[in-house]
Design an enzyme around this catalytic site. Sequence first.
Site, PDB file in Angstrom:
ATOM      1  CG  HIS A 152      14.936 -11.644  13.883  1.00 28.07           C
ATOM      2  ND1 HIS A 152      13.744 -11.416  13.249  1.00 28.07           N
ATOM      3  CD2 HIS A 152      15.177 -10.528  14.627  1.00 28.07           C
ATOM      4  CE1 HIS A 152      13.280 -10.229  13.570  1.00 28.07           C
ATOM      5  NE2 HIS A 152      14.129  -9.661  14.405  1.00 28.07           N
ATOM      6  CB  CYS A 194      12.430 -17.794  11.065  1.00 26.00           C
ATOM      7  SG  CYS A 194      11.228 -16.456  11.102  1.00 26.00           S
TER       8      CYS A 194
END
Length: 449
Positions: A152, A194
């Site tokens: 992430h 991301c």
Amino acid sequence: MWWPISVLASLLAVIVAANAKVQLPFLELGTDYWAFLVCGSRNYTNYRHQADVAHGYHTMLNLGVRPDRIITMMFDDVALSKENPRPGVLINSPNGPDVYKGVIVDYKGWDVTPENFLKVLSGNKTAMKGIGSGRVIESDSNSTVFVYFVDHGGPGVLFFPDYVPLGADDLHNTLANMYRKKQYKNMILFIEACFVGSLFEEIIEEHTNILVFSATARDEGSWPWYCDGVNVTSCKGDEFSIKLWEYMDSVNPGEYKTLNEMYQRVRTGISHSHLNLYGDLSLGAFSFIPNKLGKKQVKTGSRTLETTQQKSVKPTDTQIFYLEQTIAQSKNLQTRLNAQKELDNLLSGRTRFDEMMAHLVTVATADAPQLREKVNNVHLPLNLDIFPCYRELYESFRKYCFSIQDDYVLSQMYKLANICVLHINTAKLLREMPRICKPYGQLGSTTAS
């Protein structure tokens, strides 16, 4: 220097087309190759990340990187998880082969930290003594270093287990020190997370012999891939990583393929985000094959960048997908009930989170209301000077507000970064944050570390 993706794509397309029938000299990145493969997450809901790293391990071997020059770092809690229907097996594509078999993990469990990542990357063998395998990247001025990272991410940060952040400032300081010490000839970073572009856009310099393949722009999420609920209840891979490894797997040993060609093929195979290049674009003319005599050793289920649409999940909905699959497929009633409760808490928690963020931004911009819309709606480019401010806000938010174990929460962290980019005074926000956040509680899910 950062180039807009459309301009860059057009330039590279012209270059490739112009040279399609011209025999170019074989430009190698170097003669000494290292690969550092890193997964920053843990838990079965992040199955895809560890499968991506395992696949990449075999791909590096197949391309000719020596086993003693490949270092892996991942929590390693998925293959043998009680939730894994095929214990000891990881697959990275539908009905694909076991990519976990044969993978040597150098650093696992709580040894997977930002500090250890930077120490291994920078070759600090003394600091890693007694930790994991103790192996580090012992590169020099003749070495090419491949670094692959998946997990992430948030604006200006990459995450490690339990969302411990590695800031762009610490990463760039380490890379700058390695450049000054001549610890590499060329470095290629492949990063799947991301908002990766926010770590490099208008930050990385182009003269340091580093080329970054960024799976996402500064305002984009990284899309999970092969989310069909078959064999495993989590997604099997991530779109950029799948396309990257499948392209590399399709290349025959000794075949001349440049990084520019890789970029073009992988870029056009990605449908949900924009692959960006940052750093030293001149490295694109070089071949990425470490060993012209490399031989295929392990089948990894290459699909050669198939263009058929695969099932994917919005980056903010991976936990929802996992819980829905658990509810639909588990044969244990209590497991289904627990998953339903967690899903309900997650969805209601997001509503509370939106209200809380609106309150925080209102307080932060009380003396500058004309900036409120920009804080709320624009992913501003970052710079390294903001990180003391940004880190203080992030840590306070993590302590008093939400634990940041959810991609939906991460998708809103750009608002904290914006406050620092716009030089808004944070004293009042930091003072009021405990009081503001207390009524809202935590977001429901705890499965996404």
